[in-house]
Design an enzyme around this catalytic site. Sequence first.
Site, PDB file in Angstrom:
ATOM      1  N   GLY A 133       0.125   5.155  -4.686  1.00 54.03           N
ATOM      2  CA  GLY A 133      -0.514   6.384  -5.170  1.00 54.03           C
ATOM      3  C   GLY A 133      -0.160   7.599  -4.331  1.00 54.03           C
ATOM      4  O   GLY A 133       0.134   8.675  -4.856  1.00 54.03           O
ATOM      5  N   ASP A 191       0.825  -1.205   0.000  1.00 56.67           N
ATOM      6  CA  ASP A 191       0.000   0.000   0.000  1.00 56.67           C
ATOM      7  C   ASP A 191       0.864   1.262   0.000  1.00 56.67           C
ATOM      8  O   ASP A 191       1.961   1.266   0.559  1.00 56.67           O
ATOM      9  CB  ASP A 191      -0.905  -0.015   1.240  1.00 56.67           C
ATOM     10  CG  ASP A 191      -2.052   0.964   1.120  1.00 56.67           C
ATOM     11  OD1 ASP A 191      -2.334   1.430   0.000  1.00 56.67           O
ATOM     12  OD2 ASP A 191      -2.674   1.285   2.155  1.00 56.67           O
ATOM     13  N   GLY A 192       0.330   2.304  -0.634  1.00 51.45           N
ATOM     14  CA  GLY A 192       0.977   3.609  -0.575  1.00 51.45           C
ATOM     15  C   GLY A 192       1.591   4.081  -1.876  1.00 51.45           C
ATOM     16  O   GLY A 192       2.172   5.166  -1.932  1.00 51.45           O
ATOM     17  N   ASN A 202     -10.501  -2.979  -6.768  1.00 50.98           N
ATOM     18  CA  ASN A 202      -9.697  -2.059  -7.581  1.00 50.98           C
ATOM     19  C   ASN A 202     -10.245  -1.881  -8.996  1.00 50.98           C
ATOM     20  O   ASN A 202      -9.860  -0.938  -9.699  1.00 50.98           O
ATOM     21  CB  ASN A 202      -8.243  -2.539  -7.664  1.00 50.98           C
ATOM     22  CG  ASN A 202      -7.487  -2.377  -6.371  1.00 50.98           C
ATOM     23  OD1 ASN A 202      -6.543  -3.110  -6.089  1.00 50.98           O
ATOM     24  ND2 ASN A 202      -7.886  -1.407  -5.551  1.00 50.98           N
ATOM     25  N   THR A 213     -10.405  -7.169  -6.296  1.00 51.90           N
ATOM     26  CA  THR A 213     -11.623  -7.034  -7.107  1.00 51.90           C
ATOM     27  C   THR A 213     -12.210  -5.638  -6.949  1.00 51.90           C
ATOM     28  O   THR A 213     -12.821  -5.100  -7.886  1.00 51.90           O
ATOM     29  CB  THR A 213     -12.662  -8.086  -6.695  1.00 51.90           C
ATOM     30  OG1 THR A 213     -12.893  -8.005  -5.284  1.00 51.90           O
ATOM     31  CG2 THR A 213     -12.195  -9.487  -7.046  1.00 51.90           C
TER      32      THR A 213
END
Length: 251
Positions: free
Chosen positions: A22, A19-20, A67, A65
């Site tokens: 973006g 995660d992270g 996403n 899913t």
Amino acid sequence: MTAELDKNRIPQHIAIIMDGNGRWATERGLDRTFGHKAGLDTVKKITAECARLGVKYLTLYTFSTENWNRPAYEIEALMGLVLSFIEMELFTDNNVKFMLIGDIERLPKSVQDKIHYMENLTKDNDGMTMVVAMSYSSKLELTRATRLIAEEVKQGKLNVDDITEQTINDHLWTYFMPDPELLIRTGGELRISNYLLWQCAYSEFYFCDTYWPDFDEEALHLAIADYQGRQRRFGKTEAQVESEASPLNNK
């Protein structure tokens, strides 16, 4: 940090929520897709390091899913990165087997073809297995397993009274590997986001604020060292675990 790790207590299965990406890009004034590209370099480094440390399974949450609800341009960019990520050198250089779990039929045909190609190409690699969770949802996985089991009962192949935890395990996408001992989530969020819900029943969780593109080998060592500092009791008392680990009980 590597020297401080107990080589005899390296987790055999590490699952990671990457995660992270973006936010890493946004804070630098870049489009989110640049974060995913930077995260790809981290995948290569962490895969190689896990293989070197003796980890047997590394499962990476690549695309959920949920996403699919992201902007179309970001999904297209992610699919392009998947194609570039699934490269032969990463797996052949580190003796890594490649496998995928998830709703593969929802992926573009070009991605499906590359996945099948890499799974076949690396099937005889006997070092670490890297498992990519793509178009994956734990609730979808459990729903699918329930339907498969129900169909076997309907056809008379399975008796309801014979359904056990192992029966469920055998019908999950992850049937071929043990449950994760360590789950790592980067990026500062404190949830597991529909990831390996059944399999993580007794996993140790490690959350860190580091964005995935900045998560390096040292950060991995810190997570493993934290894991090694914990006592895994599986419902037993601390005294029971210590007694079972005593050298007097191993004679």
